[in-house]
Scaffold this motif. Structure first.
Motif, short mmCIF file in Angstrom:
data_model
loop_
_atom_site.label_atom_id
_atom_site.label_comp_id
_atom_site.label_asym_id
_atom_site.label_seq_id
_atom_site.Cartn_x
_atom_site.Cartn_y
_atom_site.Cartn_z
N ARG A 19 0.34 -54.44 -117.81
CA ARG A 19 -1.01 -54.48 -117.26
C ARG A 19 -1.94 -55.36 -118.10
NH1 ARG A 19 -1.15 -49.47 -116.08
NH2 ARG A 19 -1.77 -48.70 -118.12
N SER A 26 4.81 -59.93 -111.10
CA SER A 26 5.06 -58.51 -110.95
C SER A 26 6.41 -58.24 -111.59
CB SER A 26 5.08 -58.15 -109.46
OG SER A 26 5.45 -56.82 -109.30
N ASP A 28 9.41 -55.51 -112.40
CA ASP A 28 10.03 -54.20 -112.20
C ASP A 28 10.44 -53.66 -113.56
OD1 ASP A 28 9.84 -54.26 -109.41
OD2 ASP A 28 11.72 -55.38 -109.24
#
Length: 111
Positions: A19, A26, A28
């Motif tokens: 974050r 993105s 995983d």
């Protein structure tokens, strides 16, 4: 290679680091990890089905002070497939980690 499930405190830290990183993308977070032989500092490698993985880049680097007041540098890295690769801990005195950091205890060095 012996794998284990990612622990909740590890997951919380990794989510926080992803974050606060300034790199787009993105990522995983794999459920399985391998503990690295780092003198019990806490480093882990994320398990992936990708063959021939290797380190490619740092995603973010943070630091905090362990409960014995010794600085610890933590680096979340990516592999050559742009997947999370390792969560590396380096305690500057090379001693065992005394306490795993909480997300709000780390400060960004590099992202």
């Amino acid at each position: 290679m012996e794998t284990r499930e990612l622990k909740e405190h590890e997951l919380n830290l990794v989510k926080h680091l992803v974050r606060i990183s300034k790199k787009e993308g993105s990522y995983d977070i794999p459920d399985s990890v391998e503990e690295l032989k780092d003198g019990k500092m806490g480093s882990i490698r994320f398990f992936s089905g990708e063959p021939k993985r290797k380190y490619a880049a740092d995603l973010v680097q943070v630091e905090y002070k362990d409960e014995d007041n010794v600085p610890v540098i933590i680096t979340l890295t990516l592999d050559n497939h742009q997947e999370l690769y390792e969560l590396e801990f380096w305690k500057v005195d090379f001693e065992q980690l005394n306490r795993y950091p909480k997300p709000d205890e780390v400060g960004v060095i590099n992202s």
